[in-house]
Design an enzyme around this catalytic site. Structure first.
Site, short mmCIF file in Angstrom:
data_model
loop_
_atom_site.label_atom_id
_atom_site.label_comp_id
_atom_site.label_asym_id
_atom_site.label_seq_id
_atom_site.Cartn_x
_atom_site.Cartn_y
_atom_site.Cartn_z
N MET A 30 0.85 -1.19 0.00
CA MET A 30 0.00 0.00 0.00
C MET A 30 0.89 1.25 0.00
O MET A 30 0.48 2.33 0.42
CB MET A 30 -0.93 0.00 1.22
CG MET A 30 -1.88 -1.20 1.22
SD MET A 30 -3.42 -0.91 2.10
CE MET A 30 -2.82 -0.64 3.75
N HIS A 37 9.58 -3.63 3.01
CA HIS A 37 9.18 -3.82 1.60
C HIS A 37 10.41 -4.06 0.73
O HIS A 37 10.38 -4.89 -0.19
CB HIS A 37 8.45 -2.58 1.08
CG HIS A 37 7.16 -2.27 1.78
ND1 HIS A 37 6.99 -1.13 2.54
CD2 HIS A 37 6.00 -2.93 1.83
CE1 HIS A 37 5.76 -1.11 3.02
NE2 HIS A 37 5.13 -2.19 2.61
N GLY A 147 5.18 -10.29 3.96
CA GLY A 147 5.94 -10.22 5.21
C GLY A 147 5.22 -10.96 6.33
O GLY A 147 3.98 -10.98 6.39
N LYS A 149 5.22 -10.06 9.31
CA LYS A 149 4.68 -9.07 10.27
C LYS A 149 3.15 -9.19 10.30
O LYS A 149 2.52 -9.16 11.35
CB LYS A 149 5.13 -7.68 9.84
CG LYS A 149 4.32 -6.53 10.37
CD LYS A 149 4.89 -6.03 11.64
CE LYS A 149 4.21 -4.83 12.26
NZ LYS A 149 3.11 -4.22 11.61
N ASP A 150 2.55 -9.31 9.12
CA ASP A 150 1.10 -9.51 9.02
C ASP A 150 0.86 -11.01 8.89
O ASP A 150 0.49 -11.52 7.83
CB ASP A 150 0.54 -8.76 7.80
CG ASP A 150 0.77 -7.26 7.93
OD1 ASP A 150 0.31 -6.68 8.92
OD2 ASP A 150 1.42 -6.68 7.05
N SER A 185 6.79 -0.83 9.93
CA SER A 185 5.42 -0.73 9.44
C SER A 185 5.24 0.68 8.90
O SER A 185 5.80 1.64 9.45
CB SER A 185 4.44 -0.97 10.60
OG SER A 185 3.18 -0.42 10.30
#
Ligand code: PAF
Length: 283
Positions: A30, A37, A147, A149-150, A185
């Protein structure tokens, strides 16, 4: 590097690459790109002939009181980052192109979408799964990079890919953290200096849980984390859950590999983080 703003044009280009025998990697984002990223992009550039980075702030994954309008949109900087990191195509569609007013089709991954973040962010994962399915079709990707993280998002996309027979292989990528432990993030930009200092206690607490999990029972591990998180000034816990690594089902005493997933508010900023925990051999 080319910037493509239209979905059918992007799909035509991708299909041409497939006909030419190229393998395509997709990094769905996003925007507000950071080192996390960049690590996904680097993997795709290494593995794939063609790397597509999609930048689309997807309105249908935001709730009515969430941060859709104020989500960071540094488009110029994002394009520079992509160029510097050898991306072939940046796909930046408009909302109208991706989700026109007559869009009627949504993808749901039952059960998995309703737990953890899903029980606080109603329809969030339905929005994510729908847009990711579209991105898979538009990009014709052989591989897509997500990732950890999510973590819940990762498991949901894997399940969607399997259930709907997408050819796209999902590549899970480790969480990238600042040296102080904070998981990267795009939303970290909302944190004040004080908020950031406080939020460091989340990753620190999770790291300590990894050691406890090796020897102590689940109740102890969970309670210790809850107590530590509660002590962070201005914190409010949405959830603290220990789930099985493979399928996000609740962990129990037989679980050997788990994920401790948390969502915590620090003032007005909601942060998620997680850590993988492995039992000591023989336990
Ligand atoms: O993780 C994200 O940035 C988004 O949820 C994604 C996968 C790009 C879908 O909009």
């Amino acid at each position: 590097m080319k910037v493509i703003k239209n979905a059918s044009q992007m799909q035509k280009i991708a299909l041409k690459h497939i006909r030419d025998g190229d393998e395509i990697g997709l990094v769905p984002t996003m925007g507000a790109l950071h080192e996390g990223h960049i690590s996904l992009i680097a993997k795709s550039v290494k593995n794939d002939d063609i790397t597509i980075v999609s930048i689309f702030i997807n309105p249908v994954q935001f709730g009515p009181n969430e941060d859709y309008l104020k989500y960071p949109r540094p488009a110029k900087k994002d394009k520079e980052i992509c160029k510097k990191n050898h991306v072939d195509y940046v796909f930046m569609p408009s909302v109208n192109d991706m989700l026109p007013a007559d869009h009627k089709t949504f993808v749901e991954v039952k059960t998995l979408q309703d737990i953890l973040c899903g029980s606080f962010r109603i329809n969030h994962f339905r929005g994510v799964a729908t847009v990711v399915a579209k991105l898979f079709n538009i990009s014709c990707a052989d591989r897509a990079y997500f990732g950890m993280k999510d973590f819940q998002q990762l498991r949901i996309i894997e399940k969607m890919g399997k259930d709907l027979n997408f050819k796209t292989k999902i590549i899970p990528c480790s969480i990238v953290r600042e040296r102080n432990g904070l998981a990267l993030s795009s939303r970290n930009s909302y944190l004040s200096a004080e908020g950031k200092k406080r939020s460091l206690n989340i990753s620190k607490t999770l790291k300590e849980a990894v050691e406890d999990f090796k020897r102590k029972d689940l109740n102890f591990v969970r309670k210790t984390v809850v107590n530590k998180l509660k002590k962070i000034p201005g914190s409010e816990i949405d959830y603290t859950e220990i789930v099985n690594f493979d399928d996000l089902s609740p962990a129990d005493k037989n679980t050997k590999k788990a994920v401790f997933a948390v969502a915590v508010w620090i003032g007005k900023i909601r942060l998620i983080d997680n850590i993988v925990m492995i039992k000591d051999k023989g336990r």
